[in-house]
Design an enzyme around this catalytic site. Structure first.
Site, short mmCIF file in Angstrom:
data_model
loop_
_atom_site.label_atom_id
_atom_site.label_comp_id
_atom_site.label_asym_id
_atom_site.label_seq_id
_atom_site.Cartn_x
_atom_site.Cartn_y
_atom_site.Cartn_z
N ARG A 112 1.00 -1.30 0.11
CA ARG A 112 -0.11 -0.05 -0.10
C ARG A 112 0.96 1.03 0.13
O ARG A 112 0.48 2.28 -0.54
CB ARG A 112 -0.97 0.03 1.20
CG ARG A 112 -1.68 -1.42 1.37
CD ARG A 112 -3.13 -0.92 0.60
NE ARG A 112 -4.08 -2.01 0.87
CZ ARG A 112 -4.03 -3.27 0.29
NH1 ARG A 112 -3.27 -3.46 -0.91
NH2 ARG A 112 -4.90 -4.23 0.72
N GLU A 161 -14.72 -13.98 9.08
CA GLU A 161 -14.74 -13.39 7.67
C GLU A 161 -14.45 -14.43 6.37
O GLU A 161 -13.32 -14.66 6.38
CB GLU A 161 -13.41 -12.19 7.63
CG GLU A 161 -13.19 -11.70 6.35
CD GLU A 161 -12.19 -10.75 6.26
OE1 GLU A 161 -11.56 -10.44 7.21
OE2 GLU A 161 -11.88 -10.12 5.21
N LYS A 192 -18.34 -10.94 8.67
CA LYS A 192 -17.86 -9.96 7.52
C LYS A 192 -17.50 -10.90 6.16
O LYS A 192 -16.68 -11.39 6.04
CB LYS A 192 -16.35 -9.49 8.17
CG LYS A 192 -15.55 -8.79 7.26
CD LYS A 192 -14.51 -7.94 7.90
CE LYS A 192 -13.55 -7.29 6.91
NZ LYS A 192 -12.87 -6.40 7.42
N SER A 218 -14.47 -4.48 1.66
CA SER A 218 -14.63 -3.88 0.40
C SER A 218 -13.90 -4.67 -0.62
O SER A 218 -14.26 -4.48 -1.87
CB SER A 218 -13.91 -2.78 0.45
OG SER A 218 -12.77 -2.29 0.69
N GLY A 219 -12.89 -5.53 -0.57
CA GLY A 219 -12.42 -6.39 -1.50
C GLY A 219 -12.07 -5.98 -2.56
O GLY A 219 -11.87 -6.53 -3.68
N GLY A 220 -11.36 -4.47 -2.87
CA GLY A 220 -10.95 -4.15 -4.08
C GLY A 220 -12.20 -3.10 -4.88
O GLY A 220 -11.59 -2.77 -6.01
N ARG A 276 -9.40 -1.09 2.32
CA ARG A 276 -9.07 -0.09 1.25
C ARG A 276 -10.23 0.99 0.81
O ARG A 276 -9.96 2.14 0.58
CB ARG A 276 -8.80 -0.89 -0.15
CG ARG A 276 -7.45 -1.57 -0.03
CD ARG A 276 -7.62 -2.71 -1.18
NE ARG A 276 -8.24 -3.81 -0.70
CZ ARG A 276 -8.28 -5.11 -1.22
NH1 ARG A 276 -7.73 -5.09 -2.44
NH2 ARG A 276 -8.98 -6.11 -0.86
#
Ligand code: 13P
Length: 337
Positions: free
Chosen positions: A35, A178, A220, A261-263, A293
């Site tokens: 990141r 998750e 999640k 959010s996974g991208g 993210r």
């Protein structure tokens, strides 16, 4: 109610406060380095501390964020003034949480992954609790592809999630469960919906077998969403498919479903959450966000490792959290982006 159950209940009540979500700031060393790389930020422990301190001291963060998931290193880090980062969160009225899985290993002989970290988990949790951790997270990862996810991957990961959740509850820590389905691939929305349903069925079956108290956990999941190179779907279609699969699989005893959010882009992740809360205003679970993210991207870009940028980066984070808070109530307006 036992004393342990009281603690779990009070954590759940704080986390599920209306209009609040969770900030996932638990990137592993490898992920945070990735990141930082686009901004040429050297990934030292001080840089990681400075970045997370910038996020956690954003004025009014506690208005929209109920909990922050930390990476182990951060739980033990201190500000320049010597205050522990979990304390900084508590001063904002935010509960500190902790990622406790130890990442992914190959699920041989399959070309899939399984999460490790159960060995010694109870002892680690007790140590984290002393530092203030009130909840935990364990991430299982699945791919959609030819013959994937396999029965073996679903069964193994579901069992591990359930054992982790049971151990957390036994020491008074709320588990975030998750199961993430990656967006990689060319599958369509229908396939993603079908696989999400399958995986959640495996997960809830194991949670039941392991006697996990559903009232004292948070799910999640990823949203039911087409693969990144698959046929696109509208915001309304994604929301509808996700709600349908959740209503088939998640017992109403579960207090909250906090999406990753996974991208997805920041605005799309917010729009999807908003649309779900609009389509199902009286959902039996709190539908909220636990984004990494999609909360941090613009804020990190604004900060870029430069001290003078801190107020601007904090303002960006606060705006993002406010828009997602509105999405929790189905009141987000895209014009505000
Ligand atoms: P993203 O929202 O970036 O997917 O991160 C959430 C998370 O905690 C992944 O484990």
């Amino acid at each position: 109610m036992t004393a342990q159950a009281h603690i779990l209940q009070s954590t759940i009540e704080t986390l599920t406060a209306p209009g609040k979500g969770i900030l996932a700031a638990d990137e592993s060393l490898k992920t945070i380095q990735k990141r930082f790389a686009p901004y040429s930020i050297e990934c030292t422990d001080t840089a990681r501390r400075d970045y997370r301190q910038m996020l956690f001291t954003a004025p009014d963060l506690g208005k929209y964020i109920a909990g922050v998931i930390l990476y182990e290193e951060t739980l033990f880090q201190k500000t320049e003034k010597g205050e522990s980062l979990p304390k900084v969160l508590e001063q904002q009225g935010i509960l500190p949480g902790i990622k406790v899985d130890l990442g992914l290993i190959n699920l041989v002989p399959f070309e899939e992954k399984v999460t490790e970290g159960l060995d010694g988990l109870e002892a680690r949790l007790l140590k984290y609790k002393v530092e203030g951790a009130r909840f935990a997270k364990w991430r299982a990862v699945f791919n959609i592809g030819d013959y994937k996810p396999s029965w073996a991957a679903m069964e193994a990961n579901a069992l591990l999630l359930a054992r982790y959740a049971a151990i957390c509850q036994s020491v008074g820590i709320v588990p975030i469960v998750e199961p993430e389905i990656l967006m990689e691939g060319s599958h369509d929305l229908q396939t993603s919906t079908m696989i999400t349903e399958k995986i959640l069925n495996f997960v809830f079956r194991q949670l039941k077998i392991q006697s996990v108290c559903l009232e004292h956990m948070i799910l999640k999941p990823s949203m039911a969403i087409p693969g990144e190179t698959g046929p696109s779907a509208s915001v309304a279609e994604v929301a509808k498919a996700t709600l349908q699969v959740l209503s088939y699989t998640v017992p109403t005893a579960v207090p909250g479903i906090y999406f990753l959010s996974g991208g997805q882009s920041e605005s799309l992740a917010t729009a999807h959450l908003n649309e779900m809360n609009k389509q199902m205003p009286h959902a039996p679970w709190v539908l909220s966000f636990s984004y990494g993210r999609a909360l941090q991207h613009s804020s990190l870009e604004t900060w870029a490792g430069v001290e003078a940028n801190i107020p601007a980066a904090q303002a960006v984070l606060l705006k993002r959290t406010r828009l997602n808070s509105e999405a929790c109530l189905g009141r987000y307006k895209a014009e505000e982006e």
